[in-house]
Design a protein around this motif. Structure first.
Motif, PDB file in Angstrom:
ATOM      1  N   ALA A 181       0.872  -0.986  -0.076  1.00 42.95           N
ATOM      2  CA  ALA A 181       0.013   0.319   0.006  1.00 42.95           C
ATOM      3  C   ALA A 181       0.885   1.057  -0.064  1.00 42.95           C
ATOM      4  O   ALA A 181       0.499   2.378  -0.646  1.00 42.95           O
ATOM      5  N   LEU A 182       1.942   1.208   0.826  1.00 46.47           N
ATOM      6  CA  LEU A 182       2.874   2.532   0.878  1.00 46.47           C
ATOM      7  C   LEU A 182       3.501   2.650  -0.631  1.00 46.47           C
ATOM      8  O   LEU A 182       3.820   3.768  -0.835  1.00 46.47           O
ATOM      9  N   ARG A 183       3.763   1.400  -1.291  1.00 50.15           N
ATOM     10  CA  ARG A 183       4.531   1.663  -2.461  1.00 50.15           C
ATOM     11  C   ARG A 183       3.324   2.332  -3.354  1.00 50.15           C
ATOM     12  O   ARG A 183       4.041   3.304  -4.250  1.00 50.15           O
ATOM     13  N   ALA A 184       2.210   1.916  -3.481  1.00 51.76           N
ATOM     14  CA  ALA A 184       1.310   2.454  -4.403  1.00 51.76           C
ATOM     15  C   ALA A 184       1.003   3.797  -4.001  1.00 51.76           C
ATOM     16  O   ALA A 184       0.775   4.674  -5.144  1.00 51.76           O
ATOM     17  N   LEU A 185       0.814   4.291  -2.967  1.00 52.63           N
ATOM     18  CA  LEU A 185       0.725   5.596  -2.423  1.00 52.63           C
ATOM     19  C   LEU A 185       1.578   6.441  -3.020  1.00 52.63           C
ATOM     20  O   LEU A 185       1.536   7.607  -3.566  1.00 52.63           O
ATOM     21  N   LEU A 186       2.849   6.092  -2.688  1.00 58.43           N
ATOM     22  CA  LEU A 186       4.080   6.910  -2.965  1.00 58.43           C
ATOM     23  C   LEU A 186       4.219   6.997  -4.210  1.00 58.43           C
ATOM     24  O   LEU A 186       4.448   8.300  -4.923  1.00 58.43           O
ATOM     25  N   GLY A 187       4.167   6.015  -5.033  1.00 58.92           N
ATOM     26  CA  GLY A 187       4.410   6.033  -6.609  1.00 58.92           C
ATOM     27  C   GLY A 187       3.268   7.066  -7.216  1.00 58.92           C
ATOM     28  O   GLY A 187       3.666   7.416  -8.186  1.00 58.92           O
ATOM     29  N   HIS A 188       2.107   6.806  -6.960  1.00 62.19           N
ATOM     30  CA  HIS A 188       1.132   7.578  -7.461  1.00 62.19           C
ATOM     31  C   HIS A 188       1.134   8.935  -7.073  1.00 62.19           C
ATOM     32  O   HIS A 188       0.862   9.940  -8.052  1.00 62.19           O
ATOM     33  N   GLU A 189       1.759   9.518  -5.903  1.00 62.07           N
ATOM     34  CA  GLU A 189       1.681  10.875  -5.538  1.00 62.07           C
ATOM     35  C   GLU A 189       2.990  11.392  -6.273  1.00 62.07           C
ATOM     36  O   GLU A 189       2.955  12.543  -6.674  1.00 62.07           O
ATOM     37  N   PRO A 226       6.121  11.759 -14.165  1.00 60.21           N
ATOM     38  CA  PRO A 226       6.203  10.362 -14.455  1.00 60.21           C
ATOM     39  C   PRO A 226       7.475   9.780 -13.654  1.00 60.21           C
ATOM     40  O   PRO A 226       7.810   8.597 -13.226  1.00 60.21           O
ATOM     41  N   CYS A 227       8.735  10.707 -13.961  1.00 60.47           N
ATOM     42  CA  CYS A 227      10.151   9.956 -13.644  1.00 60.47           C
ATOM     43  C   CYS A 227      10.522  11.038 -12.500  1.00 60.47           C
ATOM     44  O   CYS A 227      11.636  11.357 -12.382  1.00 60.47           O
ATOM     45  N   ALA A 228       9.896  11.398 -11.589  1.00 59.17           N
ATOM     46  CA  ALA A 228      10.190  12.409 -10.468  1.00 59.17           C
ATOM     47  C   ALA A 228      11.319  11.635  -9.711  1.00 59.17           C
ATOM     48  O   ALA A 228      12.249  12.567  -9.228  1.00 59.17           O
ATOM     49  N   HIS A 229      11.254  10.336  -9.507  1.00 61.23           N
ATOM     50  CA  HIS A 229      12.181   9.698  -8.694  1.00 61.23           C
ATOM     51  C   HIS A 229      13.640   9.774  -9.513  1.00 61.23           C
ATOM     52  O   HIS A 229      14.529   9.395  -8.550  1.00 61.23           O
ATOM     53  N   LEU A 230      13.831  10.120 -10.643  1.00 65.01           N
ATOM     54  CA  LEU A 230      14.837  10.023 -11.287  1.00 65.01           C
ATOM     55  C   LEU A 230      15.588  11.224 -11.493  1.00 65.01           C
ATOM     56  O   LEU A 230      16.530  11.627 -11.931  1.00 65.01           O
ATOM     57  N   ASP A 231      14.831  12.565 -10.927  1.00 60.82           N
ATOM     58  CA  ASP A 231      15.301  13.944 -11.141  1.00 60.82           C
ATOM     59  C   ASP A 231      15.406  14.471  -9.827  1.00 60.82           C
ATOM     60  O   ASP A 231      14.118  14.911  -9.235  1.00 60.82           O
ATOM     61  N   PRO A 232      16.384  14.810  -8.972  1.00 65.89           N
ATOM     62  CA  PRO A 232      16.398  15.291  -7.511  1.00 65.89           C
ATOM     63  C   PRO A 232      15.826  16.893  -7.810  1.00 65.89           C
ATOM     64  O   PRO A 232      15.419  17.198  -6.654  1.00 65.89           O
ATOM     65  N   ALA A 245       7.120   6.519 -11.953  1.00 64.23           N
ATOM     66  CA  ALA A 245       7.531   6.406 -10.516  1.00 64.23           C
ATOM     67  C   ALA A 245       6.518   5.108 -10.066  1.00 64.23           C
ATOM     68  O   ALA A 245       6.855   4.286  -9.038  1.00 64.23           O
ATOM     69  N   TRP A 246       5.309   5.093 -10.480  1.00 62.72           N
ATOM     70  CA  TRP A 246       4.310   3.938 -10.048  1.00 62.72           C
ATOM     71  C   TRP A 246       4.725   2.661 -10.558  1.00 62.72           C
ATOM     72  O   TRP A 246       4.108   1.766  -9.549  1.00 62.72           O
ATOM     73  N   ALA A 247       5.565   2.475 -11.256  1.00 62.10           N
ATOM     74  CA  ALA A 247       6.207   1.083 -11.432  1.00 62.10           C
ATOM     75  C   ALA A 247       7.429   1.021 -10.972  1.00 62.10           C
ATOM     76  O   ALA A 247       7.773  -0.165 -10.259  1.00 62.10           O
ATOM     77  N   ALA A 248       8.353   1.941 -10.813  1.00 69.48           N
ATOM     78  CA  ALA A 248       9.623   1.838 -10.191  1.00 69.48           C
ATOM     79  C   ALA A 248       9.426   1.325  -8.690  1.00 69.48           C
ATOM     80  O   ALA A 248      10.360   0.556  -8.195  1.00 69.48           O
TER      81      ALA A 248
END
Length: 299
Positions: A91-99, A105-111, A156-159
């Motif tokens: 659930a935490l994975r899904a919530l964080l990936g969605h937000e 879409p690739c926010a996790h790859l761009d500081p 992010a939602w897949a990562a």
């Protein structure tokens, strides 16, 4: 270095120190399946306390059968805990990936799209190397799909689906505060509180996964708690938050607030705590009225 002791001699040593080992054939068979030193963590409370130091001698009436019962209870508790942590992690994975996906879409790859923590020191760069290593090793179908169609850049939602709990916690810490707040609010917590809970439960999960001892454990992370008037059911559940019952209460709370169900499993297992006079349920950190003090443990 200590000398090697065959099973018979291990039992003789326990008898010498005051333990009733019962049926020696059964006891020796148990030692063949469970290492002597693993069991020592379960007979530790039976060792006599003199001047606040545990001696090698056991209290009168100590039985190896009681040690076995505590060990088997701990096995049931770890299996149940690991089981109910899984839907919380997902659930935490899904919530964080969605937000995060809301931002990009690739926010996790761009500081530059993340929070200030991602731009301080080398923590984010280290996390990214670990993420890329996991991505390279993954053989999940959705990862292969993105490799062939999108060059391997996962949104992010897949990562989040290839992250372990520790990496997920780091990514949550790197996220913008708006993202942290959105996830935490769903859990009924503030962002700093959820961060500390995720760190605490990661250690609980690792203890279960690596066959550590959950019973009678003092945990190193004391979770940050909401104000006393925020969640009455949480306040009533536990007072020793660094003991196992306190940590399990965090799980019960998240199962409830995330509407994940399965809240009856942990209470059912705790009820199987063996009747051992020298080691009461208080060693788990639970009060005598644990079943009725809070609806989180009503089962």
């Amino acid at each position: 270095m200590k000398e090697f002791l065959p099973y018979k001699d291990q039992l003789d040593l326990l008898v010498q120190r005051g333990m009733d080992v019962g049926d020696r054939e059964y006891a020796a068979d148990f030692l063949r399946r469970v290492n002597y030193y693993r069991l020592s963590g379960y007979w530790y409370p039976f060792r006599q306390l003199v001047n606040r130091t545990r001696t090698d001698d056991f209290y009168p009436g100590t039985r190896l059968d009681d040690v076995f019962a505590l060990y088997e209870f701990d096995g049931r508790l770890k299996a149940a805990t690991f089981s109910v942590l899984a839907p919380i992690e997902l659930a935490l994975r899904a919530l964080l990936g969605h937000e995060l996906g809301r931002i990009d879409p690739c926010a996790h790859l761009d500081p530059s799209l993340l929070g200030p923590t991602a731009r301080k020191g080398g923590a984010y760069a280290k996390w990214l190397r670990g993420y890329e290593s996991e991505l390279a090793r993954s053989r999940e179908d959705f990862v292969e799909h993105h490799r062939h169609r999108y060059g391997g850049r996962l949104p992010a939602w897949a990562a989040v689906e290839i992250l372990d709990w520790g990496s997920l916690t780091y990514l949550y810490g790197f996220a913008p505060r708006t993202v942290q707040d959105a996830v935490a609010n769903t859990c009924g917590l503030s962002a700093p509180q959820l961060t500390s809970w995720m760190k605490a439960l990661n250690l609980v999960r690792n203890t279960c996964a690596h066959h550590g001892r959950l019973f009678n454990r003092v945990h190193t992370i004391i979770p940050k708690l909401p104000p006393a008037d925020r969640h009455a059911d949480l306040n009533a559940a536990a007072s020793e938050w660094n003991r196992t019952f306190g940590q399990l209460t965090l799980i019960q709370f998240l199962l409830d607030r995330l509407e994940l169900g399965r809240m009856r499993l942990l209470p059912a297992v705790v009820k199987t705590f063996p009747s051992v006079t020298a080691v009461p349920l208080a060693h788990l950190g639970a009060s005598q009225d644990w079943e009725t003090a809070s609806r989180l443990w009503a089962g």
